[in-house]
Design an enzyme around this catalytic site. Structure first.
Site, PDB file in Angstrom:
ATOM      1  CB  SER A  70      10.070  62.141   4.912  1.00 18.12           C
ATOM      2  OG  SER A  70       9.027  62.252   5.978  1.00 18.12           O
TER       3      SER A  70
ATOM      4  CG  ASN B 177      12.235  67.785   8.428  1.00 15.54           C
ATOM      5  OD1 ASN B 177      13.040  68.380   7.913  1.00 15.54           O
ATOM      6  ND2 ASN B 177      10.863  67.793   8.099  1.00 15.54           N
TER       7      ASN B 177
ATOM      8  CB  CYS C  40      11.032  71.401  11.915  1.00 11.07           C
ATOM      9  SG  CYS C  40      10.508  69.899  11.424  1.00 11.07           S
TER      10      CYS C  40
END
Length: 300
Positions: A20, A125, A128
């Site tokens: 990504s 994800n 973060c």
């Protein structure tokens, strides 16, 4: 030879995807790489609203790799669904949507929105920062990682891949936490936090001061972490971190990854994914493997 792999019930044509943030959402690379030849396209991180990302400069070259603090700049879920999903659907590849957020609610909003979209898998994800918990990343606290996995799974209609941060004491513990939360698969590693100083300017090279280090220099660390995670959980592993050649990818498969993801190498060799697919196939032929699954995790 059977190049197909099954990741959490989703069959890919081959075990190679892209990391990504290194491949846009596919359209950016369509002129350089044949998307039909990549097992899955993993999109850039998508949030519930557009994110501007971090101030510049936000990319720097490092020895054997690079460092970035782009800050997950993205156009938001509305534009993504309208523009990027229809584009990717034209190709014979699986679509993995990477999801980012600043709170549990942010993640769940995107996952719920994607539930009715024609995408194959979600990658969450968790590197973060959790704004409500003083900025520690969801992926650096086992309890927070398990909790965000459980929350996302309530809304997800597609299999959920939890992407782990390497900036932890025990990667095995983090893998077990997300598995306990209901993760269908695990991907690792995300970038390692680094820093670079311009000694002439006597200032940080990146405006953000720190950034995520990626590229060949981190590959041995990634192989070790993939091995540890693969031996700690029973869900499929997608291995990534400094993969630049077929040999790098095969290492990951041999220590327990069921698929691999190529990141930084895309920037300097946009055709690298296809070269890696071909290289894995040649290795299987030379070594007498009938399927990719036959070589997963055989190095103990």
């Amino acid at each position: 030879m059977n190049m197909k792999v099954n990741i959490a019930g989703v069959e890919w044509n081959n075990p190679v995807t892209v990391a990504s943030g290194t491949f846009g959402s596919g359209a950016e690379f369509a002129e350089f790489a044949d998307l039909n030849r990549i097992g899955a396209v993993t999109t850039k991180g998508v949030a519930n609203i557009p994110w501007a990302g971090n101030p510049t400069p936000r990319v720097a070259e490092t020895y054997g790799g690079m460092m970035n603090a782009v800050g997950l700049q993205n156009p938001g879920i509305d534009l993504f669904c309208e523009r990027d999903i229809p584009f990717l659907r034209k190709y014979d590849t699986k679509i993995i949507v990477n999801v980012c957020g600043k709170s549990t609610e942010d993640y769940c909003e995107v996952v719920e929105r994607l539930a009715d979209e024609d995408v194959d898998m979600l990658e969450i994800n968790i590197s973060c920062p959790n704004v409500k918990e003083g900025g520690i990343a969801f992926g650096q606290d086992p309890k927070a990682a398990e909790a965000i996995t459980k929350a996302v799974k309530k809304y997800a209609k597609q299999p959920v891949i939890m992407k782990l941060s390497p900036n932890v004491t025990s990667i095995a513990e983090m893998a077990k936490s997300v598995e306990a939360g209901g993760a269908d698969a695990v991907s690792l590693i995300n970038t390692l936090t680094g820093m670079k100083v311009d000694i002439q300017r006597k200032a940080f090279v990146l405006a953000n001061k720190t950034g995520g280090v990626s590229g060949p220099a981190i590959h041995p660390i990634a192989v070790r972490m993939v091995y540890e995670a693969a031996n700690a959980v029973n869900v499929p592993i997608i291995g990534m971190g400094g993969i630049a050649t077929a040999e790098d990818a095969i290492e990951m498969l041999l220590v327990g990854a069921s698929a691999v993801s190529v990141g930084t190498a895309n920037f300097y060799n946009p055709a690298v994914t296809m070269e890696i697919v071909d290289g894995i196939e040649q290795y299987m032929e030379a070594q007498g493997f009938a399927s990719v699954a036959d070589m997963v995790g055989i190095v103990k």
